[in-house]
Design an enzyme around this catalytic site. Structure first.
Site, short mmCIF file in Angstrom:
data_model
loop_
_atom_site.label_atom_id
_atom_site.label_comp_id
_atom_site.label_asym_id
_atom_site.label_seq_id
_atom_site.Cartn_x
_atom_site.Cartn_y
_atom_site.Cartn_z
N CYS A 154 0.28 1.55 -8.78
CA CYS A 154 -0.98 1.14 -9.41
C CYS A 154 -1.19 -0.08 -9.72
O CYS A 154 -2.43 -0.68 -9.28
CB CYS A 154 -1.36 2.37 -10.36
SG CYS A 154 -1.30 3.95 -10.00
N TYR B 288 1.32 12.54 -6.40
CA TYR B 288 1.66 12.47 -8.00
C TYR B 288 0.66 12.44 -8.81
O TYR B 288 1.07 12.94 -10.02
CB TYR B 288 2.33 10.86 -8.05
CG TYR B 288 3.62 10.66 -7.35
CD1 TYR B 288 4.64 10.90 -8.20
CD2 TYR B 288 3.94 10.38 -6.10
CE1 TYR B 288 5.99 10.54 -7.45
CE2 TYR B 288 5.08 10.12 -5.32
CZ TYR B 288 6.12 10.27 -6.06
OH TYR B 288 7.28 10.04 -5.54
N ALA C 146 1.03 8.27 -16.88
CA ALA C 146 2.01 7.62 -16.27
C ALA C 146 3.29 8.45 -15.48
O ALA C 146 3.48 9.30 -16.27
CB ALA C 146 2.34 6.66 -17.19
N ARG D 293 16.34 -5.30 -17.70
CA ARG D 293 15.54 -4.14 -18.56
C ARG D 293 15.64 -4.34 -19.97
O ARG D 293 15.37 -3.30 -20.76
CB ARG D 293 15.73 -2.74 -17.99
CG ARG D 293 15.24 -2.65 -16.55
CD ARG D 293 13.87 -2.75 -16.46
NE ARG D 293 13.25 -2.38 -15.14
CZ ARG D 293 11.91 -1.91 -14.89
NH1 ARG D 293 11.26 -1.86 -16.01
NH2 ARG D 293 11.71 -1.68 -13.93
P1 NAD Z 1 -0.02 10.02 -3.27
O1 NAD Z 1 0.25 9.21 -2.00
O2 NAD Z 1 1.27 10.66 -3.97
O3 NAD Z 1 -0.88 11.58 -2.76
C1 NAD Z 1 -1.92 11.51 -1.92
C2 NAD Z 1 -1.96 12.79 -1.15
O4 NAD Z 1 -3.28 12.96 -0.57
C3 NAD Z 1 -0.91 12.64 0.02
O5 NAD Z 1 -0.03 13.73 -0.21
C4 NAD Z 1 -1.68 12.77 1.17
O6 NAD Z 1 -1.23 13.48 2.37
C5 NAD Z 1 -3.01 13.33 0.54
N1 NAD Z 1 -4.09 13.33 1.64
C6 NAD Z 1 -4.65 11.91 1.99
N2 NAD Z 1 -5.77 12.21 2.78
C7 NAD Z 1 -5.95 13.35 2.79
C8 NAD Z 1 -7.17 14.32 3.18
N3 NAD Z 1 -8.07 13.81 3.98
N4 NAD Z 1 -6.86 15.76 3.18
C9 NAD Z 1 -5.98 16.20 2.39
N5 NAD Z 1 -4.96 15.54 1.96
C10 NAD Z 1 -5.04 14.05 2.06
O7 NAD Z 1 -0.91 9.45 -4.21
P2 NAD Z 1 -0.81 9.62 -5.66
O8 NAD Z 1 0.19 8.64 -6.47
O9 NAD Z 1 -1.03 10.95 -6.15
O10 NAD Z 1 -2.26 8.73 -6.04
C11 NAD Z 1 -3.51 9.16 -5.59
C12 NAD Z 1 -4.56 8.56 -6.23
O11 NAD Z 1 -4.57 8.55 -7.79
C13 NAD Z 1 -4.50 7.01 -6.03
O12 NAD Z 1 -6.12 6.50 -5.91
C14 NAD Z 1 -4.00 6.21 -7.23
O13 NAD Z 1 -4.42 4.85 -7.27
C15 NAD Z 1 -4.39 7.26 -8.14
N6 NAD Z 1 -3.57 7.17 -9.63
C16 NAD Z 1 -2.40 7.23 -9.24
C17 NAD Z 1 -1.48 7.27 -10.53
C18 NAD Z 1 0.16 7.65 -10.38
O14 NAD Z 1 0.79 7.42 -11.25
N7 NAD Z 1 0.79 7.71 -9.17
C19 NAD Z 1 -2.01 7.38 -11.61
C20 NAD Z 1 -3.33 7.39 -11.75
C21 NAD Z 1 -4.14 7.27 -10.82
C1 UDX Z 2 0.43 3.19 -14.65
C2 UDX Z 2 -0.38 3.15 -16.15
O1 UDX Z 2 0.47 3.20 -17.18
C3 UDX Z 2 -1.08 4.66 -15.96
O2 UDX Z 2 -1.92 4.65 -17.02
C4 UDX Z 2 -1.93 4.80 -14.71
O3 UDX Z 2 -2.48 5.94 -14.86
C5 UDX Z 2 -1.03 4.63 -13.60
O4 UDX Z 2 -0.18 3.05 -13.74
P1 UDX Z 2 3.00 3.97 -14.01
O5 UDX Z 2 2.86 2.81 -13.03
O6 UDX Z 2 3.23 5.17 -13.70
O7 UDX Z 2 1.64 4.23 -14.84
O8 UDX Z 2 4.10 3.69 -15.13
P2 UDX Z 2 3.91 2.44 -16.33
O9 UDX Z 2 4.69 3.00 -17.62
O10 UDX Z 2 2.63 2.02 -16.75
O11 UDX Z 2 4.89 1.35 -15.84
C6 UDX Z 2 4.56 0.39 -14.73
C7 UDX Z 2 5.53 -0.55 -14.58
O12 UDX Z 2 5.53 -1.42 -15.57
C8 UDX Z 2 6.93 -0.14 -14.49
O13 UDX Z 2 7.69 -0.85 -13.74
C9 UDX Z 2 7.43 -0.36 -15.74
O14 UDX Z 2 8.87 -0.56 -15.76
C10 UDX Z 2 6.80 -1.60 -16.22
N1 UDX Z 2 6.66 -1.98 -17.68
C11 UDX Z 2 6.14 -1.06 -18.50
C12 UDX Z 2 7.22 -3.00 -18.28
O15 UDX Z 2 8.00 -3.79 -17.51
N2 UDX Z 2 7.27 -3.43 -19.56
C13 UDX Z 2 6.32 -2.38 -20.34
O16 UDX Z 2 6.44 -2.79 -21.38
C14 UDX Z 2 5.67 -1.19 -19.97
#
Ligand code: NAD
Ligand code: UDX
EC number: 1.1.1.22
Length: 469
Positions: free
Chosen positions: A278, A14, A166, A445
């Site tokens: 997260c 993601y 997000a 919601r």
């Molecule tokens: P994700 O699970 O969607 O993706 C991680 C990917 O890494 C997977 O596809 C997995 O197969 C791959 N992977 C794991 N180990 C590997 C390796 N050794 N070599 C190659 N590929 C490998 O996770 P994500 O949601 O993208 O989150 C990644 C990081 O970013 C986390 O630390 C998360 O906390 C952070 N983050 C996530 C969000 C979000 O909105 N999802 C936002 C900000 C930060």
């Molecule tokens: C969050 C942070 O916003 C982002 O900056 C970070 O990089 C990853 O984590 P995300 O989890 O993707 O992003 O979505 P976000 O919009 O923050 O919503 C998180 C949760 O809070 C959702 O379940 C949403 O529905 C809920 N939410 C958000 C509320 O219940 N009320 C609000 O006012 C805002």
């Protein structure tokens, strides 16, 4: 300043996928290769019909423009690493499930494995960027691993560049971020690496929005930002319980409080509870960090944000049971929405999972509809959430539908778990006609027009509103 012509991103999830696709789009002079060990995911990123592995508005357009030009997806992790001048480590860092710190600490196994791979196969110096959210001082462990395992001629400069996107708004967030944060060591090499990454973002992000700070501050800022955002939601949700008990209205309270410029209006929307991969994970990580630093009061303060979120979810499912005359055994409950928020197909930590689990504990029948979540994901989430119920039994009690109208047919109650706009626009007259009476709606919601529904004949309960049914 080291020249960056080729970027590799380890982790096509993601964050890695959208982030590096946007870098490729905005920097056509840089070759960007996103690698992952998950073949299915990479195949989906490469699919001819653009059936990408994640649903994110605007993402397909970005991939269509850059893929094959300067954006590539591959499972050849080693080649991606070897060719790159700069490597983003964007692998998952879930909460540990067992061992020391289980239930709180971040599982850094994937970060370590990726780091060890970089050390093992690199033939040249690289900038290594932590994109994953990690505990404070993880960069130090990465440097130790890299220095101990790589050829002497390779040098590695480590940066922290946490991601603030997000889900559901990822592309807009990446195109116009509030800020980009880059943390580096204060050494000349650290600063040069920081400049190199800054130059990449400066292709589209105004320079005043690119903040450069120390490595540890950058790592901690990511945990702090998520903890403070989640804390706002738990604060408004705590107040929503007072509203329901007093007859005050949480939207009016949030509006009044948010008008104070010191507070601001964002992230004050009461809900059935925050979800997503997260918030909970990062707060628990902060709790663990605080405990390890012998700061139990600090740990307890942040832990309360998660406890309040759990309370909000169980409070809501209890309200459904109480309102339906204290029993939902054998009753049909339609749950609209399964994703943790609108505009994503992601279900990680979704409040809907807790609701369905609670309804199962009461022996209800549950009809689920979500416009984006794939059915296998729902079964997998529910199997994990209800470990004592065999899947075959679960599939008798839970049905998944392909439209909201179908899911609501013959239901005693409709529960809004995700704020998909289409739920506002469905023909509620038809829903009412096809439901058992009295027909209940529980809006977790604050999405629907409650007065309109009451005029149709529904008994409506809205989170944070104290009105009569
Ligand atoms: P994700 O699970 O969607 O993706 C991680 C990917 O890494 C997977 O596809 C997995 O197969 C791959 N992977 C794991 N180990 C590997 C390796 N050794 N070599 C190659 N590929 C490998 O996770 P994500 O949601 O993208 O989150 C990644 C990081 O970013 C986390 O630390 C998360 O906390 C952070 N983050 C996530 C969000 C979000 O909105 N999802 C936002 C900000 C930060
Ligand atoms: C969050 C942070 O916003 C982002 O900056 C970070 O990089 C990853 O984590 P995300 O989890 O993707 O992003 O979505 P976000 O919009 O923050 O919503 C998180 C949760 O809070 C959702 O379940 C949403 O529905 C809920 N939410 C958000 C509320 O219940 N009320 C609000 O006012 C805002």
């Amino acid at each position: 300043m080291p020249a960056v012509n080729k970027i590799c991103c380890i982790g096509a999830g993601y964050v890695g996928g959208p982030t590096c696709a946007v870098i490729a789009l905005k920097c056509p002079h840089i070759q960007v290769t996103i690698v992952d060990i998950n073949q299915t995911r990479i195949d989906a990123w490469n699919s001819e019909d653009y059936k990408l592995p994640i649903y994110e508005p605007g993402l397909e357009g970005v991939v269509r423009e850059a893929r094959g030009r300067n954006l590539f997806f591959s499972t050849d992790v080693d080649k991606g690493i070897q060719e790159a001048d700069l490597i983003f480590v964007s692998v998952n860092t879930p909460t540990k499930k067992s061992g020391v710190g289980a239930g709180f600490a971040a599982d850094l196994n994937y970060v370590e494995l990726a780091t060890r791979r970089i050390a093992a196969v690199s033939h040249s110096s690289k900038i290594v960027v932590e994109k994953s959210t990690v505990p404070c001082r993880t960069a130090e462990s990465m440097r130790t691993i890299l220095e101990a395992n790589s050829p002497a001629e390779c040098r590695f400069d480590i940066l922290s560049n946490p991601e603030f996107l997000a889900e559901g708004t990822a592309i807009n967030d990446l195109f116009a971020p509030d800020r980009v944060l880059v943390g580096s060591l204060e050494t000349p090499e650290g600063k040069a690496a920081c400049d190199a990454l800054t130059e990449i973002y400066a292709n589209w992000v105004p320079r005043e929005r690119i903040l450069t700070v120390g490595l540890w501050s950058s790592e901690l800022s990511k945990l702090a930002a998520n903890a403070m955002l989640a804390q706002r939601i738990s604060s408004i949700n705590a107040l929503s319980a007072i509203c329901e008990a007093t007859g005050a209205c949480i939207d009016e309270v949030a509006y009044a409080v948010g008008k104070d410029s010191r507070v601001g209006p964002s992230f004050l929307r009461a809900s059935v509870g925050f979800g997503g991969s997260c918030f909970q994970k990062d707060i628990l990580n902060l709790v663990y960090l605080s405990e390890c630093l012998h700061l139990p009061e600090v740990a307890n303060y942040w832990r309360q944000v998660v406890l309040m979120n759990e309370y909000q979810k169980t409070r809501f499912s209890k309200k459904v049971v109480d309102t339906l005359f204290n029993t939902i055994t054998g009753k049909n409950i339609a749950v609209l929405g399964f994703a943790f928020k609108a505009d994503t197909g992601d279900t990680r930590e979704s409040a809907a999972i807790s609701l369905v689990r609670d309804f199962q504990a009461e022996n209800a029948n549950v009809n689920i509809y979500d416009p984006q979540v794939v059915h296998e994901q729902i079964w997998s989430d529910l199997s994990e959430a209800c470990p004592t119920i065999p899947l075959t039994t679960l599939q008798k009690r839970v049905k998944i539908f392909s439209s909201a109208l179908e899911a609501c047919k013959n239901a005693e109650a409709v529960v809004i778990a995700t704020e998909w706009r289409e739920f506002r626009d469905i023909d509620w007259n038809v829903v009412y006609l096809n439901m058992k009476k009295p027909a209940f709606v529980f809006d977790g919601r604050i999405l629907l027009d409650a007065d309109k529904l009451r005029n149709i004949g529904f008994k409506v309960t809205v989170i944070g509103r104290g009105e009569k049914l």
